[in-house]
Design a protein around this motif. Sequence first.
Motif, PDB file in Angstrom:
ATOM      1  N   TRP A 185       5.672  11.331   3.980  1.00  0.00           N
ATOM      2  CA  TRP A 185       4.714  11.438   5.142  1.00  0.00           C
ATOM      3  C   TRP A 185       3.275  11.135   4.532  1.00  0.00           C
ATOM      4  O   TRP A 185       2.632  10.297   5.512  1.00  0.00           O
ATOM      5  CB  TRP A 185       4.803  12.783   5.563  1.00  0.00           C
ATOM      6  N   GLN A 186       2.849  11.607   3.575  1.00  0.00           N
ATOM      7  CA  GLN A 186       1.459  11.526   2.901  1.00  0.00           C
ATOM      8  C   GLN A 186       1.338   9.660   2.803  1.00  0.00           C
ATOM      9  O   GLN A 186       0.404   9.091   3.287  1.00  0.00           O
ATOM     10  CB  GLN A 186       1.061  12.112   1.945  1.00  0.00           C
TER      11      GLN A 186
ATOM     12  N   ILE B 103       4.892  10.041  12.157  1.00  0.00           N
ATOM     13  CA  ILE B 103       5.927  10.570  11.729  1.00  0.00           C
ATOM     14  C   ILE B 103       7.047  10.056  12.358  1.00  0.00           C
ATOM     15  O   ILE B 103       8.151   9.936  11.704  1.00  0.00           O
ATOM     16  CB  ILE B 103       5.675  12.388  11.569  1.00  0.00           C
ATOM     17  N   GLN B 104       7.053   9.883  13.818  1.00  0.00           N
ATOM     18  CA  GLN B 104       7.970   9.404  14.626  1.00  0.00           C
ATOM     19  C   GLN B 104       8.589   8.184  13.950  1.00  0.00           C
ATOM     20  O   GLN B 104       9.745   7.570  13.951  1.00  0.00           O
ATOM     21  CB  GLN B 104       7.685   9.269  15.890  1.00  0.00           C
TER      22      GLN B 104
ATOM     23  N   THR C  48       0.848  -1.258   0.124  1.00  0.00           N
ATOM     24  CA  THR C  48      -0.036   0.108  -0.062  1.00  0.00           C
ATOM     25  C   THR C  48       0.859   1.307  -0.043  1.00  0.00           C
ATOM     26  O   THR C  48       0.582   2.294  -0.715  1.00  0.00           O
ATOM     27  CB  THR C  48      -0.790   0.057   1.411  1.00  0.00           C
ATOM     28  N   PHE C  49       1.806   1.143   0.854  1.00  0.00           N
ATOM     29  CA  PHE C  49       2.671   2.451   1.029  1.00  0.00           C
ATOM     30  C   PHE C  49       3.421   2.455  -0.481  1.00  0.00           C
ATOM     31  O   PHE C  49       3.538   3.607  -0.906  1.00  0.00           O
ATOM     32  CB  PHE C  49       3.956   2.117   1.848  1.00  0.00           C
ATOM     33  N   SER C  50       4.294   1.503  -1.070  1.00  0.00           N
ATOM     34  CA  SER C  50       4.735   1.631  -2.501  1.00  0.00           C
ATOM     35  C   SER C  50       3.510   2.383  -3.189  1.00  0.00           C
ATOM     36  O   SER C  50       3.858   3.022  -4.297  1.00  0.00           O
ATOM     37  CB  SER C  50       5.311   0.377  -2.828  1.00  0.00           C
ATOM     38  N   GLN C  51       2.607   1.780  -3.614  1.00  0.00           N
ATOM     39  CA  GLN C  51       1.436   2.296  -4.707  1.00  0.00           C
ATOM     40  C   GLN C  51       1.198   3.446  -4.617  1.00  0.00           C
ATOM     41  O   GLN C  51       0.823   4.248  -5.202  1.00  0.00           O
ATOM     42  CB  GLN C  51       0.281   1.167  -4.597  1.00  0.00           C
ATOM     43  N   SER C  52       0.901   3.738  -3.136  1.00  0.00           N
ATOM     44  CA  SER C  52       0.408   5.236  -2.640  1.00  0.00           C
ATOM     45  C   SER C  52       1.504   6.202  -2.891  1.00  0.00           C
ATOM     46  O   SER C  52       1.241   7.168  -3.663  1.00  0.00           O
ATOM     47  CB  SER C  52       0.495   5.332  -1.347  1.00  0.00           C
ATOM     48  N   LEU C  53       2.650   5.929  -2.659  1.00  0.00           N
ATOM     49  CA  LEU C  53       3.788   6.873  -3.095  1.00  0.00           C
ATOM     50  C   LEU C  53       3.830   7.027  -4.491  1.00  0.00           C
ATOM     51  O   LEU C  53       4.248   8.090  -5.227  1.00  0.00           O
ATOM     52  CB  LEU C  53       5.102   6.465  -2.276  1.00  0.00           C
ATOM     53  N   GLN C  54       4.049   5.869  -5.330  1.00  0.00           N
ATOM     54  CA  GLN C  54       3.880   5.728  -6.916  1.00  0.00           C
ATOM     55  C   GLN C  54       3.028   6.883  -7.103  1.00  0.00           C
ATOM     56  O   GLN C  54       3.257   7.900  -8.201  1.00  0.00           O
ATOM     57  CB  GLN C  54       3.854   4.717  -7.423  1.00  0.00           C
TER      58      GLN C  54
END
Length: 183
Positions: free
Chosen positions: A80-81, A90-91, A38-44
């Motif tokens: 961050w998003q 964020i920490q 999810t992180f990877s797809q979101s950041l892409q």
Amino acid sequence: MHTLCARGTMKPEISAAVGFLSRFLRIKGHVNDRQLQTFSQSLQDILAEQYKHHWFPDRPCKGSGYRCIRINHKMDPLVWQAGQRIGLTIQQLYLLLPSELTLWVDPFEVSYRIGEDGSICVLYESQPGAAGGVPATATTSSPSGNSASVSPMVDSHTSCKEELMVLGRTSPSKAYNMMTVSS
């Protein structure tokens, strides 16, 4: 996915940058496979949207500062998003990612530097005009900084990062002395 990314215009560069950042999350743990995907797809998606009007294959250095992902005393807002989308604070992101990271995502080249005085390493490099965005030379690097050898520049243009190395630092080193003069 954004149309420029779908055409392959910026997809390999964005994929290299996202893969590099995602490896930190995988290596340092605290993130399961679903969260990592999810992180990877979101950041892409976030990067493709952010870069859509700032991607100039005919002038790769144009917009380089805008496309730069920077983590230092402030977390990059795009990273961050994507982190928020998988529930990271964020920490937690500061613990999972290098505290000093600069990642340049430019047409035909993705490079990074860890630390203010670290060496600039190439993650991805391709030849302008390569069919379908297939890299002429692709180098991968681990988050620890180990990388495969990089071929010479693919054309006569100087890369943005080479310009930085030739021109010198744009910010002072952390280890500097300050002298004040008073009358």
